[in-house]
Design a protein around this motif. Structure first.
Motif, PDB file in Angstrom:
ATOM      1  N   MET A  57      38.970  48.223  33.632  1.00  0.00           N
ATOM      2  CA  MET A  57      39.955  47.255  34.138  1.00  0.00           C
ATOM      3  C   MET A  57      40.211  47.483  35.628  1.00  0.00           C
ATOM      4  SD  MET A  57      43.215  45.753  32.434  1.00  0.00           S
ATOM      5  CE  MET A  57      44.801  46.490  32.666  1.00  0.00           C
ATOM      6  N   ILE A  58      40.489  46.412  36.290  1.00  0.00           N
ATOM      7  CA  ILE A  58      40.642  46.443  37.743  1.00  0.00           C
ATOM      8  C   ILE A  58      41.925  47.192  38.131  1.00  0.00           C
ATOM      9  CG2 ILE A  58      42.009  44.386  38.250  1.00  0.00           C
ATOM     10  CD1 ILE A  58      39.617  43.499  40.009  1.00  0.00           C
ATOM     11  N   ASP A  59      41.862  47.857  39.247  1.00  0.00           N
ATOM     12  CA  ASP A  59      43.022  48.596  39.730  1.00  0.00           C
ATOM     13  C   ASP A  59      44.030  47.624  40.344  1.00  0.00           C
ATOM     14  OD1 ASP A  59      44.818  50.204  40.958  1.00  0.00           O
ATOM     15  OD2 ASP A  59      43.391  51.135  42.357  1.00  0.00           O
ATOM     16  N   LYS A  60      45.259  47.680  39.855  1.00  0.00           N
ATOM     17  CA  LYS A  60      46.300  46.741  40.297  1.00  0.00           C
ATOM     18  C   LYS A  60      46.478  46.775  41.812  1.00  0.00           C
ATOM     19  CE  LYS A  60      51.110  45.529  39.477  1.00  0.00           C
ATOM     20  NZ  LYS A  60      52.337  45.878  38.747  1.00  0.00           N
ATOM     21  N   GLN A  61      46.354  47.974  42.379  1.00  0.00           N
ATOM     22  CA  GLN A  61      46.595  48.109  43.819  1.00  0.00           C
ATOM     23  C   GLN A  61      45.605  47.298  44.655  1.00  0.00           C
ATOM     24  OE1 GLN A  61      49.238  49.156  45.425  1.00  0.00           O
ATOM     25  NE2 GLN A  61      49.956  49.370  43.309  1.00  0.00           N
ATOM     26  N   LYS A  62      44.439  47.164  44.106  1.00  0.00           N
ATOM     27  CA  LYS A  62      43.442  46.361  44.830  1.00  0.00           C
ATOM     28  C   LYS A  62      43.922  44.908  44.936  1.00  0.00           C
ATOM     29  CE  LYS A  62      39.272  48.993  44.003  1.00  0.00           C
ATOM     30  NZ  LYS A  62      38.053  49.125  43.235  1.00  0.00           N
ATOM     31  N   LEU A  63      44.550  44.463  43.862  1.00  0.00           N
ATOM     32  CA  LEU A  63      45.074  43.095  43.849  1.00  0.00           C
ATOM     33  C   LEU A  63      46.275  42.986  44.791  1.00  0.00           C
ATOM     34  CD1 LEU A  63      44.859  42.489  39.997  1.00  0.00           C
ATOM     35  CD2 LEU A  63      43.400  41.464  41.743  1.00  0.00           C
ATOM     36  N   VAL A  64      47.124  44.009  44.724  1.00  0.00           N
ATOM     37  CA  VAL A  64      48.315  44.020  45.581  1.00  0.00           C
ATOM     38  C   VAL A  64      47.902  43.982  47.046  1.00  0.00           C
ATOM     39  CG1 VAL A  64      50.287  45.446  46.323  1.00  0.00           C
ATOM     40  CG2 VAL A  64      49.780  45.191  43.880  1.00  0.00           C
ATOM     41  N   LYS A  65      46.848  44.683  47.336  1.00  0.00           N
ATOM     42  CA  LYS A  65      46.370  44.735  48.710  1.00  0.00           C
ATOM     43  C   LYS A  65      45.965  43.329  49.209  1.00  0.00           C
ATOM     44  CE  LYS A  65      43.277  47.457  51.522  1.00  0.00           C
ATOM     45  NZ  LYS A  65      42.036  48.180  51.508  1.00  0.00           N
ATOM     46  N   ILE A  66      45.500  42.545  48.302  1.00  0.00           N
ATOM     47  CA  ILE A  66      45.061  41.197  48.698  1.00  0.00           C
ATOM     48  C   ILE A  66      46.237  40.235  48.811  1.00  0.00           C
ATOM     49  CG2 ILE A  66      43.716  39.177  47.968  1.00  0.00           C
ATOM     50  CD1 ILE A  66      41.743  41.181  46.648  1.00  0.00           C
ATOM     51  N   SER A  77      51.370  40.559  38.827  1.00  0.00           N
ATOM     52  CA  SER A  77      52.214  40.956  37.708  1.00  0.00           C
ATOM     53  C   SER A  77      51.377  41.377  36.520  1.00  0.00           C
ATOM     54  CB  SER A  77      53.125  39.787  37.305  1.00  0.00           C
ATOM     55  OG  SER A  77      53.827  40.146  36.135  1.00  0.00           O
ATOM     56  N   ASP A  78      51.800  42.464  35.894  1.00  0.00           N
ATOM     57  CA  ASP A  78      51.236  42.814  34.596  1.00  0.00           C
ATOM     58  C   ASP A  78      52.368  43.006  33.588  1.00  0.00           C
ATOM     59  OD1 ASP A  78      52.249  45.087  35.713  1.00  0.00           O
ATOM     60  OD2 ASP A  78      50.389  46.260  35.564  1.00  0.00           O
ATOM     61  N   ARG A  79      53.475  42.337  33.934  1.00  0.00           N
ATOM     62  CA  ARG A  79      54.609  42.433  33.010  1.00  0.00           C
ATOM     63  C   ARG A  79      54.295  41.646  31.751  1.00  0.00           C
ATOM     64  NH1 ARG A  79      59.828  40.578  36.083  1.00  0.00           N
ATOM     65  NH2 ARG A  79      58.390  38.870  36.441  1.00  0.00           N
ATOM     66  N   LYS A  94      39.250  36.560  48.803  1.00  0.00           N
ATOM     67  CA  LYS A  94      39.178  38.000  48.565  1.00  0.00           C
ATOM     68  C   LYS A  94      39.258  38.310  47.075  1.00  0.00           C
ATOM     69  CE  LYS A  94      40.979  39.381  53.038  1.00  0.00           C
ATOM     70  NZ  LYS A  94      42.208  39.558  53.793  1.00  0.00           N
ATOM     71  N   LEU A  95      40.068  37.550  46.366  1.00  0.00           N
ATOM     72  CA  LEU A  95      40.160  37.770  44.913  1.00  0.00           C
ATOM     73  C   LEU A  95      38.798  37.503  44.250  1.00  0.00           C
ATOM     74  CD1 LEU A  95      43.621  36.100  44.107  1.00  0.00           C
ATOM     75  CD2 LEU A  95      43.040  38.532  43.872  1.00  0.00           C
ATOM     76  N   ILE A  96      38.149  36.451  44.703  1.00  0.00           N
ATOM     77  CA  ILE A  96      36.840  36.142  44.103  1.00  0.00           C
ATOM     78  C   ILE A  96      35.833  37.237  44.445  1.00  0.00           C
ATOM     79  CG2 ILE A  96      34.934  34.479  44.028  1.00  0.00           C
ATOM     80  CD1 ILE A  96      36.927  32.249  44.529  1.00  0.00           C
ATOM     81  N   ASP A  97      35.889  37.703  45.669  1.00  0.00           N
ATOM     82  CA  ASP A  97      34.977  38.792  46.061  1.00  0.00           C
ATOM     83  C   ASP A  97      35.204  40.022  45.194  1.00  0.00           C
ATOM     84  OD1 ASP A  97      33.804  37.251  47.970  1.00  0.00           O
ATOM     85  OD2 ASP A  97      34.954  38.060  49.654  1.00  0.00           O
ATOM     86  N   LEU A  98      36.466  40.332  44.994  1.00  0.00           N
ATOM     87  CA  LEU A  98      36.799  41.500  44.169  1.00  0.00           C
ATOM     88  C   LEU A  98      36.319  41.299  42.730  1.00  0.00           C
ATOM     89  CD1 LEU A  98      38.289  44.244  43.977  1.00  0.00           C
ATOM     90  CD2 LEU A  98      40.373  42.971  43.407  1.00  0.00           C
TER      91      LEU A  98
END
Lengths: 421, 487, 490
Positions: free
Chosen positions: B1-10, B17-19, B52-56
């Motif tokens: 699973m993707i690291d949340k921080q990577k998403l936050v960075k973008i 949110s992962d609530r 950036k999200l698509i790249d990730l």
């Protein structure tokens, strides 16, 4: 003369395909949109007027390579002139003339068609374009007609090869004679002295043989002091009126087709169709009475250098519009009980019967195929008969009717008039 | 699973949110698709963030599920097909770049809703070719990408209308602008010389805007769209023609469209017309009782020049047509006035959403068809309803001519109580049965959603194969909404 | 060069001996190309078999319908679609027609008129395939470009048959989009050089209501066919305006108020070409009209579906033109001329006069986009023609361009011609230079980019690298590289 003079014209072809169809403005249906039998039958673009122009253009530039296919293209064409009429609705360029000249060039260079060679051999031997049975004047036996070569007449009735030698067509000559007699016209025939007009030899590309026939005819005419020739054959009409003029042989000779003459006689009150015939007919314009029957235009001029394809003096194109269209229609309309319904392809953009250009000798199947198309068109009008004004049309259309087991009848216009008198 | 921080960075801290409650919202919708919980919900604010999200996603082979409209969702296209997916919620991208009166075009980001855009268009003397009563949260971009039918078929020249141009990132992360917007230069370069992004075709031979429509987010993510707008009429005159005989109404409708006499034009049955106006079940019954079975609605518009003349001319001409067909035309049908319906359909639906108002849920079966087949298909649907125990009189029906009358969108609305297993099972069965059966009767399910999509694509293997080849080019890693359409 | 005997025989087995030819005699009539062979399939199955054979031998092919000028790679198999010329269906209720590639516009239009219908006729003329993608005189009310196609039957470059939209799922032609994303995205046909690879064997096209007569009662003789009278519910006028801006304003208002069946931004040179019966006449009429006009202008045809509709449209037309200070050119109001223009411009039968008649060739820059924007560019491109006119390289049209609003002015088309004699090398070079320069200027000044012919890398890069996607798409469907780009379907 010669093909080279048309280089500028054939280079103008933009491959627009207008030559395949009747003038686009006139297209009234999917079924009867085409005007060129050759492209309709053989499908490759090369068989269209434009395709032929492209071939000539390339040939004049790079030389001609007379392959079998090349000759197949050249000889599978009725030389009916329809492509030129359609092209010239939009374009200022010659199309039919370079196509004629290509045939002439082929023959001159010995690239002939064996069947046409055979016909010309007959012509040379017998002075006729059809197999000779009996004598040329046999049809007139018992009619007591004047011999125009010996007696002074106002009108020479030039009968033509097919009508003279095909017994089934004798009725046309007899009907014509009957009509002229009824109108008390001082006419005569040349009988056994008549010779082929040469028109069909020209269509086949045999320019020399045509000229020979033309000169013989004109010599006879001059000798007999004849001022007016009437033909009941569209090919003859075209030869005397247009081709002889083109080659500057015609002089002051007045040339009329029988339809023009009868129409004149009716309008002058000298003929009156009285008997009601009660039939619905459609009229087929023979190519050489219609679009190709218009007078020759003697043009001498030069292209003006520059952006436009224009000439000094301005060039008038033969668009087939001054052919004989109204006289036959007026005659039909003057016959009591006859109702004329027009086909979709008429006048300058009429579909050919299939007989022209030597096709009924070189490729009878193609001639019949072409005639069959016309029969379908005539039938679609609801008419019970198709009327024409040329024996070649009548023969070709009749064969197609027989082959297709159609109930359509074929008449030459003189037959109708004779019946109605 | 993707690291949340990577998403936050973008996208920034508050935009990932992962609530549980957020993930839950996207795990299912009103349709019958399986529940699948996404891993995150991210809310990009700019096109750059989307890229950036698509790249990730490509780098990590993580599925992305683009969503532009707010809840409730109905068709299952925004429910992840795979676990571990990231919901890319574009509803926060709300910029309206321009509304251009002279060229009849507006440019918006995907989060802009009908409710937000309509007033801006009205101010400029323009209007949108709307779908029928979109919910308040419906994204304009979302509706157009879904190829939802529009109310003014005369102005739908092409199935892709009213899409003008779009800016997007394909599944491989590369930017593309469709149609006139492709270039030269940037949008700003184009604006400088007076170019708006209006012409849809190209660049070059392809018209790639057609590929992103009906794709349910499987080809890429749209970050802006320009929309063809229509002129706001100076005068309008709406009418009803009602009948027991659907064929009569179809006949009239086809001529109204063919002769371009009307703007909004569609047929509803009494169930749907009552449902649109009803506040509750009792109200629904009361209205429905007054309505004939089928009601054709049409509106005649007059524009800037002699609007009265235009309207008067068409009223007269339509009267002649009505007479020929044997129909009456009027300003009301039962308790409903034509003016009232016109007012309603020229904006989004009031809350609560009309399809949910009666019973809490609706399963929509919709397809495209032609005049010749429609009556037979409707009759068959009624028979199937009867067979399965769903009262045919409760079936909602909406017939919308499309693309200037070359076809029809035919929609059945099956209202049901989502908390009743019996009702929802019955509706699900009916939906499955009807889809299969109607397909065999010439119904074309051009926008397949949910489980039915498989059967629909199975009918056309050649197109499916072609689409898969195309998909591979634009989304080689298969990160865009996997499990949807035929991918 | 002919194909190997083996391949030739295989192709011959498909189409029959009569419908294949590789004889050099026919090549001049096939664009002067040195083709491997010309084949004439009769139906989709034959097309598919030809394409599969080409794949097997890695032979390139090009399919062409009516085919104006074109250039084709050496040794390719040229699929001449002439025999596929059937009208499959005209569906009145659902307003579409299904046709094969060699149905020409004049044929389909004649059949449609009988049913009170018509369709978008491309400016190339009614002698061209009715299946074309493109623009024409009637765009105002019948759309244009790739927007009139519904379902299409497509033989892919590998020889698979894809039937788009409803056709693939239900055998119905009314819709070409879906299920799911629309493959119409790549089935866009025929503007060279970017032609969809493979062969379109049938297509459904949208039909529109035709308020004119079921057939025109054409009278007169070639080259002047006339209408005996202008249909009572139709009117044609040419309006000229004091400025381009005023003209555009009128054009926009006419579109917004849905007034015109045809709004064709002819310049007077094109009007002259339409009504002139020969080149000399053309020059004379142009000079006369050029003096008579107030400025730039357009030609309109209005058609009423009823007396009421016609009266409204006429009133609105006149008011809109008046407000924009436009004036009708009186000499063109003559009923005979009006009739000629109505008949020719609705049937689009005079395109050849407008293009080829003068000198035998023309060069064109057509732009399908935002009308006001492309007009801005075209003014400059027109001015740039003036030195060529002065030098006698191109036909004098006053430096004009033309164009019109599409879909009641939503989008637009602008085009500019240079007519010249192709045998005149100087003229040819001057026109090529003009064309290149004006195309480049359009790009440099951010108006639009031309994507016909050779396109430079910087243009491609600035147009979202569209070429890269197209190449990828064609490779995906043409792994054997048998369907080269190029070759008009016109």
């Amino acid at each position: 003369m010669g093909l080279e003079q048309y280089q500028g014209d054939v280079n103008m072809c933009c491959r627009c395909s207008a030559c395949k169809f009747i003038p686009l403005q006139h297209v009234k249906s999917y079924d009867f949109s085409y005007v060129c039998p050759s492209i309709s039958r053989f499908q490759f673009h090369s068989y269209s007027g434009g395709g032929r122009a492209n071939i000539i253009s390339a040939g004049l530039k790079n030389g001609f390579n007379y392959t079998d296919k090349f000759l197949d293209i050249v000889y599978n064409c009725q030389m009916c002139g329809a492509c030129g009429v359609s092209c010239n609705y939009a374009m200022d360029m010659e199309l039919q003339e370079p196509i004629n000249e290509l045939r002439i060039k082929c023959v001159a260079e010995g690239k002939t068609h064996p069947e046409l060679e055979r016909v010309i051999k007959t012509l040379k031997k017998t002075g006729a374009m059809v197999p000779v049975q009996g004598k040329r004047g046999d049809w007139a036996k018992g009619l007591d007609l004047k011999d125009a070569t010996k007696e002074k007449v106002d009108v020479l009735f030039h009968v033509g090869c097919l009508t003279s030698y095909n017994k089934d067509m004798h009725k046309l000559a007899r009907a014509t004679a009957q009509i002229l007699k009824k109108a008390k016209v001082n006419f005569g025939i040349a009988g056994d002295m008549e010779t082929c007009c040469g028109g069909r030899a020209y269509q086949m590309g045999y320019e020399k043989e045509f000229l020979k026939q033309a000169k013989m005819n004109m010599s006879m005419i001059k000798k007999a002091g004849i001022k007016t020739v009437v033909t009941a054959c569209a090919d003859g009409y075209h030869a005397f009126k247009v081709l002889y003029d083109k080659y500057e042989l015609k002089g002051d000779l007045k040339v009329l087709h029988i339809t023009e003459y009868i129409d004149m006689l009716i309008k002058e009150g000298k003929l009156k169709p009285k008997k009601a015939l009660d039939m619905v007919v459609t009229y087929h314009d023979p190519c050489r009475l219609g679009r190709l029957g218009e007078p020759w235009i003697h043009y001498k001029g030069k292209k003006i250098p520059g952006d436009r394809f224009v000439f000094d003096p301005p060039k008038e194109y033969r668009r087939g519009t001054k052919g004989v269209y109204e006289p036959p229609r007026d005659i039909i309309k003057s016959i009591p009980g006859v109702k004329l319904i027009e086909m979709e392809r008429i006048r300058e953009y009429a579909w050919c019967c299939g007989a022209g250009g030597g096709v009924n000798e070189s490729n009878p199947d193609f001639a019949e195929w072409t005639a069959t198309e016309r029969i379908f068109e005539a039938t679609a009008t609801g008419a019970e008969a198709i009327v024409s004004a040329c024996p070649w049309c009548e023969v070709t259309l009749s064969q197609a009717i027989e082959e297709n087991e159609s109930s359509l009848k074929v008449y030459d216009i003189v037959e109708l008039v004779a019946k109605a008198l | 699973m993707i690291d949340k921080q990577k998403l936050v960075k973008i996208v920034g801290t508050g935009m990932v949110s992962d609530r549980e409650e957020d993930l839950e919202k996207y795990s299912s919708d009103i349709s019958f698709v399986n529940r699948v919980r996404p891993a995150y919900v991210v809310k990009p604010g700019t096109a750059g963030e989307v890229q950036k999200l698509i790249d990730l996603a490509n780098a990590t082979k993580t599925p992305l599920v683009p969503v532009s409209s707010g809840a409730p969702h109905f068709k299952g296209d925004t429910v992840p097909g795979n676990g571990g997916s990231i919901i890319v919620d574009l509803s926060g991208m709300k910029k309206v770049e321009f509304v251009d009166r002279a060229r009849r075009v507006a440019m918006v980001e995907p989060g802009v809703t009908f409710e937000e855009l309509i007033p801006l268009c009205t101010k400029e003397g323009l209007r949108l070719n709307m779908p029928l009563l979109p919910r308040k949260s419906k994204s304009v971009t979302g509706s157009i990408l879904e190829r939802e039918p529009v109310l003014m078929p005369g102005y739908q020249w092409d199935m892709s209308d009213p899409l003008a141009c779009a800016g997007l990132y394909f599944g491989n992360g590369e930017e593309f602008r469709t149609g006139q917007a492709a270039g030269p230069g940037t949008l700003k370069d184009q604006w400088k010389v007076g170019a708006v992004q209006k012409a849809p075709y190209g660049p070059g031979t392809a018209s790639l805007h057609r590929l992103i429509q009906g794709a349910q987010g499987t080809m890429g993510i749209v970050t802006w769209m320009s929309i063809r707008c229509e002129v706001l009429p100076k005068m309008q005159e709406p009418f009803f023609s009602a009948s027991h005989d659907l064929d009569q109404l179809l006949d009239l409708m086809s001529w109204l469209i063919r002769l371009r006499m009307v703007t909004e034009c569609f047929i509803l049955n009494n169930t749907n017309l009552a449902a649109i106006f009803a506040t509750d079940m009792e109200d629904y019954q009361r209205i429905k009782e007054t309505l004939p079975p089928y009601i054709l609605f049409y509106n005649i518009a007059g524009y800037d020049y002699f609007p009265e003349d235009r309207i008067a001319a068409y009223i007269k001409d339509i009267a002649v047509m009505n007479q020929r067909i044997g129909l009456d035309t009027g300003k009301s049908a039962g308790l409903i006035s034509a003016d009232g319906l016109l007012k309603k359909i020229q904006k989004p639906c009031d809350e609560p959403y009309w399809k949910l108002c009666l019973k809490g849920a609706s399963q929509d079966i919709f397809f495209l068809t032609i005049y010749d087949h429609m009556e037979r298909q409707i009759a068959a649907m009624k028979e199937m309803s009867e067979e399965i125990g769903y009262s045919p009189t409760d079936l909602g029906l909406y017939i919308q001519p499309i693309v200037q009358g070359t076809g029809y969108h035919c929609e059945f609305n099956l209202f049901y109580d989502p908390y009743s297993y019996t009702e929802s099972d019955r509706v699900k069965d009916l939906s499955n049965m009807a889809t299969k059966s109607l397909m065999n009767m010439g119904a074309f399910f051009s926008r397949p959603y949910g489980d039915e999509a498989n059967w629909i694509f199975n009918r056309d293997a050649a197109t499916t194969d072609a689409l898969r080849r195309i998909k591979k080019i634009f989304d080689p890693n298969h990160v865009m909404n996997p499990g949807k359409v035929c991918f | 060069m002919a194909l190997s005997k083996e391949i030739y025989r295989e192709l011959e087995d498909i189409v029959g001996e009569e419908f294949i030819c590789s004889d050099p005699a026919i090549m001049p009539s096939y664009h002067g190309s040195d083709l491997g062979a010309v084949v004439l399939p009769e139906n989709t199955v034959q097309v598919q078999a030809i394409v599969k054979t080409c794949n097997r031998y890695k032979l390139q092919f090009s399919a062409v319908a009516t085919g104006w000028t074109g250039s084709f790679k050496k040794d390719i198999v040229y699929i001449d679609m002439r025999r596929m010329n059937r009208i499959i269906e005209i569906n009145e209720k659902n307003m579409y027609a299904v046709i094969e590639p060699y149905v020409i516009t004049a044929e389909l239009q004649a059949e449609c008129f009988k049913k009170g219908l018509h369709f978008n006729v491309k400016g190339a003329g009614s002698n061209c395939s009715a299946m074309l993608r493109g623009h024409g005189h009637l765009d105002q009310s019948t759309s244009g470009d790739d927007r009139n196609h519904l379902a299409i039957e497509w033989v892919t470059p590998e020889g698979e048959i894809v039937r788009s939209g409803a056709l693939g799922s239900t055998d119905e032609w009314f819709c070409g989009d879906g299920p799911g994303p629309s493959i119409r995205a790549i089935l866009t046909s025929a503007v060279p050089p970017g032609v969809t690879p493979g062969v379109f064997t049938k297509a459904a096209i949208k039909l529109y209501h035709w308020a004119g007569p079921p057939k025109y009662d054409i009278q007169g003789l070639s080259p002047k066919y006339t209408l005996p009278e202008v249909p009572k519910n139709m009117m044609a006028r040419y309006y000229s305006f004091p400025s381009v801006e005023k003209m555009w304003q009128a054009e926009i208002r006419l579109g917004e108020n849905e007034i015109c069946m045809e709004l064709m931004g002819f310049n007077v040179s094109m009007v002259a070409a339409n009504i002139a019966t020969c080149n000399e006449d053309d020059e004379r009429i142009f000079k006369r009209l050029n003096k008579e006009k107030k400025g730039p202008g357009f030609f309109v045809i209005i058609a009423g579906n009823s007396d009421n509709d016609f009266a409204f449209k006429k009133k609105a037309l006149e008011q809109i033109v008046r407000e924009a200070e436009g004036e009708s050119m009186k000499s063109l109001e003559d009923p005979e001329t009006e009739g000629i223009l109505i008949a020719q411009c609705t049937r689009v039968t005079a395109s050849i006069r407008e293009t080829f008649r003068a000198g035998g060739a023309f060069s064109s820059i057509p732009i399908m986009s935002q009308r006001d924007l492309t007009i801005k560019w075209a003014i400059g491109a027109g001015e740039a023609k003036l030195p060529l006119i002065k030098a006698g390289h191109i036909v004098d049209d006053g430096g004009a361009f033309f164009g019109w609003g599409v879909e009641q002015g939503h989008v637009g088309k602008t085009e500019i011609f240079c007519k010249f004699d192709p045998a005149n090398e100087k003229a040819k070079a001057a026109v090529e230079k003009w064309s290149k320069e004006q195309g480049r200027r359009a790009f440099d000044e951010s108006y639009f980019a031309l994507m016909m012919g050779e396109v430079s890398d910087d243009i491609k890069a600035n147009m979202c690298h569209y070429d890269k996607w197209w190449i990828a798409l064609t490779r995906a469907f043409d792994p054997n590289d048998v369907a080269p780009q190029g070759g008009p379907l016109v």
